[in-house]
Design a protein around this motif. Structure first.
Motif: not given
Length: 134
Positions: A38-54, A84-96
């Protein structure tokens, strides 16, 4: 008779303090990421899931870069000290964690957004989508 909770004593306060303080060097949460975006990220947020899930739903402002594709050439557009800040589907996923490990091996600063998409939704935040065929 002690319960399973008290059978193993809690760590001494100094040890607990060091442990819990260290956790913040490895992860952040959805609320803090939302505020940062919201304030202007000083990080890059990476969705590390598949393009279809993204495409089905992702954090607005996140870049899709599946963890298996995290290689130096894909990161060249960002300075070496970029967080870099990584994320995936959630706590049940180890992609992040997989993505974070790859970034760390490449010498890049990294944290995980705990909760992933599940946590983002639980906080009441909206997801962005990509229309099929667009």
């Amino acid at each position: 008779m002690p319960t399973e909770v008290t059978a193993i004593p809690a760590a001494p306060s100094a040890v607990a303090e060091a442990h819990f303080a260290a956790e913040f060097t490895f992860e952040t949460d959805c609320w803090d990421v939302h505020e940062g975006l919201e304030i202007g990220a000083d990080f890059v947020l990476l969705d590390v899931r598949s393009p279809a899930m993204y495409a089905k739903g992702h954090v607005p402002g996140a870049i899709n870069l599946p963890h298996g594709k995290l290689v130096q050439s894909k990161l060249a557009q960002w300075p070496d000290n970029t967080l870099f800040v990584t994320y995936c589907a959630g706590p049940h996923c180890n992609g992040a964690a997989r993505g974070a490990l790859r970034l760390a091996k490449l010498g890049r600063p990294v944290k995980i957004m705990s909760g992933g998409i599940t946590g983002w939704i639980d906080e009441g935040f909206e997801l962005a989508t990509i229309e099929s065929g667009a």
